[in-house]
Write an enzyme that holds these catalytic residues in place. Structure first.
Site, PDB file in Angstrom:
ATOM      1  N   SER A  15       0.814  -1.222   0.000  1.00 23.74           N
ATOM      2  CA  SER A  15       0.000   0.000   0.000  1.00 23.74           C
ATOM      3  C   SER A  15       0.849   1.274   0.000  1.00 23.74           C
ATOM      4  O   SER A  15       1.801   1.409   0.781  1.00 23.74           O
ATOM      5  CB  SER A  15      -0.919   0.022   1.224  1.00 23.74           C
ATOM      6  OG  SER A  15      -1.598   1.267   1.268  1.00 23.74           O
ATOM      7  N   THR A  53      -8.953  -1.356   2.462  1.00 21.86           N
ATOM      8  CA  THR A  53      -8.749  -1.822   1.095  1.00 21.86           C
ATOM      9  C   THR A  53      -9.129  -3.292   1.015  1.00 21.86           C
ATOM     10  O   THR A  53      -9.697  -3.859   1.970  1.00 21.86           O
ATOM     11  CB  THR A  53      -7.301  -1.498   0.630  1.00 21.86           C
ATOM     12  OG1 THR A  53      -7.188  -1.825  -0.747  1.00 21.86           O
ATOM     13  CG2 THR A  53      -6.256  -2.252   1.437  1.00 21.86           C
ATOM     14  N   LYS A  97     -13.941  -3.875   2.170  1.00 23.30           N
ATOM     15  CA  LYS A  97     -14.800  -2.695   1.993  1.00 23.30           C
ATOM     16  C   LYS A  97     -16.276  -2.962   2.320  1.00 23.30           C
ATOM     17  O   LYS A  97     -16.991  -2.057   2.737  1.00 23.30           O
ATOM     18  CB  LYS A  97     -14.663  -2.148   0.570  1.00 23.30           C
ATOM     19  CG  LYS A  97     -13.309  -1.483   0.332  1.00 23.30           C
ATOM     20  CD  LYS A  97     -13.208  -0.830  -1.023  1.00 23.30           C
ATOM     21  CE  LYS A  97     -11.778  -0.342  -1.243  1.00 23.30           C
ATOM     22  NZ  LYS A  97     -11.563   0.273  -2.554  1.00 23.30           N
ATOM     23  N   ASP A 133     -13.633   6.592  -3.413  1.00 28.45           N
ATOM     24  CA  ASP A 133     -13.047   6.060  -4.655  1.00 28.45           C
ATOM     25  C   ASP A 133     -13.596   6.775  -5.892  1.00 28.45           C
ATOM     26  O   ASP A 133     -12.850   7.103  -6.816  1.00 28.45           O
ATOM     27  CB  ASP A 133     -13.329   4.558  -4.791  1.00 28.45           C
ATOM     28  CG  ASP A 133     -12.428   3.717  -3.895  1.00 28.45           C
ATOM     29  OD1 ASP A 133     -11.342   4.192  -3.504  1.00 28.45           O
ATOM     30  OD2 ASP A 133     -12.820   2.573  -3.584  1.00 28.45           O
ATOM     31  N   GLY A 154     -16.421  -4.340  -6.771  1.00 28.33           N
ATOM     32  CA  GLY A 154     -16.541  -3.274  -5.777  1.00 28.33           C
ATOM     33  C   GLY A 154     -16.073  -1.917  -6.284  1.00 28.33           C
ATOM     34  O   GLY A 154     -16.708  -0.894  -6.002  1.00 28.33           O
ATOM     35  N   ASN A 184     -19.146  -6.760 -18.366  1.00 30.57           N
ATOM     36  CA  ASN A 184     -18.478  -7.655 -17.414  1.00 30.57           C
ATOM     37  C   ASN A 184     -18.437  -9.087 -17.926  1.00 30.57           C
ATOM     38  O   ASN A 184     -19.292  -9.504 -18.707  1.00 30.57           O
ATOM     39  CB  ASN A 184     -19.203  -7.613 -16.059  1.00 30.57           C
ATOM     40  CG  ASN A 184     -18.364  -8.213 -14.949  1.00 30.57           C
ATOM     41  OD1 ASN A 184     -17.157  -7.955 -14.878  1.00 30.57           O
ATOM     42  ND2 ASN A 184     -18.965  -9.028 -14.092  1.00 30.57           N
ATOM     43  N   ARG A 185     -17.398  -9.806 -17.488  1.00 32.18           N
ATOM     44  CA  ARG A 185     -17.220 -11.220 -17.841  1.00 32.18           C
ATOM     45  C   ARG A 185     -18.460 -12.017 -17.445  1.00 32.18           C
ATOM     46  O   ARG A 185     -18.922 -12.870 -18.181  1.00 32.18           O
ATOM     47  CB  ARG A 185     -15.989 -11.708 -17.067  1.00 32.18           C
ATOM     48  CG  ARG A 185     -15.413 -12.991 -17.456  1.00 32.18           C
ATOM     49  CD  ARG A 185     -14.086 -13.161 -16.774  1.00 32.18           C
ATOM     50  NE  ARG A 185     -14.175 -13.085 -15.312  1.00 32.18           N
ATOM     51  CZ  ARG A 185     -13.151 -13.313 -14.503  1.00 32.18           C
ATOM     52  NH1 ARG A 185     -11.965 -13.623 -15.000  1.00 32.18           N
ATOM     53  NH2 ARG A 185     -13.286 -13.227 -13.203  1.00 32.18           N
ATOM     54  N   MET A 243      -7.917   1.579 -13.747  1.00 27.52           N
ATOM     55  CA  MET A 243      -7.904   1.875 -12.302  1.00 27.52           C
ATOM     56  C   MET A 243      -6.720   1.200 -11.615  1.00 27.52           C
ATOM     57  O   MET A 243      -6.299   1.616 -10.534  1.00 27.52           O
ATOM     58  CB  MET A 243      -9.203   1.390 -11.654  1.00 27.52           C
ATOM     59  CG  MET A 243     -10.405   2.227 -11.994  1.00 27.52           C
ATOM     60  SD  MET A 243     -11.692   1.854 -10.796  1.00 27.52           S
ATOM     61  CE  MET A 243     -13.114   1.991 -11.812  1.00 27.52           C
ATOM     62  N   GLY A 249      -4.245   4.168 -12.587  1.00 27.88           N
ATOM     63  CA  GLY A 249      -5.032   4.593 -11.431  1.00 27.88           C
ATOM     64  C   GLY A 249      -4.248   5.183 -10.270  1.00 27.88           C
ATOM     65  O   GLY A 249      -4.812   5.362  -9.193  1.00 27.88           O
TER      66      GLY A 249
END
Ligand code: NDP
Length: 273
Positions: free
Chosen positions: A16, A63, A67, A104, A131, A152-153, A216, A240
């Site tokens: 981080s 993180t 969350k 975020d 998220g 999205n997948r 991101m 990001g």
């Protein structure tokens, strides 16, 4: 001298950059505070929070993967945290209650603005439905893009997200194959594919000529998505790291009531790459 304590709690946490960022903000604004990394066991988030508070913690960031648990422990949340269904910034109030926010989304929109990118009236594609995407949808829709498509997948997650945010603007959810024949001015990668060195399955012509790409994720080197975007004519291919700095500035303001200047920290982080 008494020093207020803050932290980022996650698992893993060693990577981080938040302590570096907040330490810079504190020096710049003359705040007597310290900010540390706390590794919580995967089943030990609540205990880590309780111990940190007992030891004098004033607030903390959260993180991956906490969350949603952070959302659950708050007594009150900001409207944007309620919409996101996730919390990344918490404040221990003097009355004993816990306040939760999600910075975020504003971090992403601020970073786009820093780079001169305005989603307003643009065709915007966002990849992923986890998220991070959930957290940025409301601030992104508030900028009034012409349309926002979530791919999205697992398409059902994107469709469900689009339904949840449908009253905030023109927003659709789909799978990647539906993108064939459509082009977008701004594509934001909110998947975790880059972390594994992978690229979502994008059609060749999905980025408009001279369009903008934003990942991101961030790292020492360009991500696979940034690389793909440059090879497909992107005018800008951003990562990001700036979003991380901007969301941190928003957290800092909630805790300390002061807005730090993000430019010097951006420069220091870029120099360290
Ligand atoms: P989640 O685990 O909640 O969601 C991951 C998403 O990525 C899902 O939609 C998943 O699809 C998709 N995905 C994973 N692998 C692939 C792949 N190989 N191809 C296509 N799609 C894939 O993660 P988060 O939402 O928390 O995080 C997403 C990214 O955002 C991460 O890279 C994270 O580092 C970054 N992030 C950056 C921040 C910043 O400040 N810069 C802040 C927060 C997050 P499916 O649903 O089908 O599984």
């Amino acid at each position: 001298m008494y020093i207020d304590r803050y932290a980022v709690i996650g698992n893993p946490i060693a990577h981080s950059k938040s302590p570096f960022i907040h330490t810079h903000f504190a020096e710049q604004t003359g705040q007597a505070m310290e900010y540390e990394r706390l590794l919580a066991p995967l089943d030990g988030f609540f205990d880590a929070v309780t111990a940190f508070r007992r030891e004098g913690g004033r607030g903390f960031n959260v993180t991956v993967p906490f969350k949603l648990e952070a959302y659950a422990i708050c007594d009150e949340r900001s409207p944007r945290a309620e919409l996101a269904g996730a919390v990344n910034t918490l404040l221990f109030r003097n009355d004993g209650s816990i306040y939760g926010d999600n910075t975020d989304g504003v971090g992403l929109v601020s970073d786009l603005a820093f780079h001169g990118v305005t989603p307003r009236d643009r065709r915007v594609l966002i990849l992923g439905a986890g998220g991070a995407v959930r957290g940025v949808l409301a601030p992104l829709l508030q900028t009034q893009p012409m349309e926002l498509v979530i791919a999205n997948r697992s398409p059902e997650k994107a469709i469900e997200l689009a339904h949840t945010f449908a009253d905030m603007g023109l927003v659709h959810g789909c799978g990647y194959e539906t993108l064939n024949g459509h082009a977008f001015d701004l594509i934001i990668n909110g998947t975790s594919a880059s972390l594994g060195g992978e690229l979502p399955p994008l059609p060749e012509d999905v980025l408009s000529p001279g369009g903008i790409a934003y990942d991101m994720a961030y790292g020492k080197d360009e991500t696979p998505f940034q690389h793909w975007a440059r090879a497909h004519g992107a005018a800008q291919a951003l990562d990001g790291l700036g979003m991380l700095v901007e969301q941190a500035a928003e957290s800092f303001q909630l805790w300390r009531g002061l807005r730090p200047d993000t430019r010097p920290v951006r420069e220091s982080l870029n120099a360290l790459r």
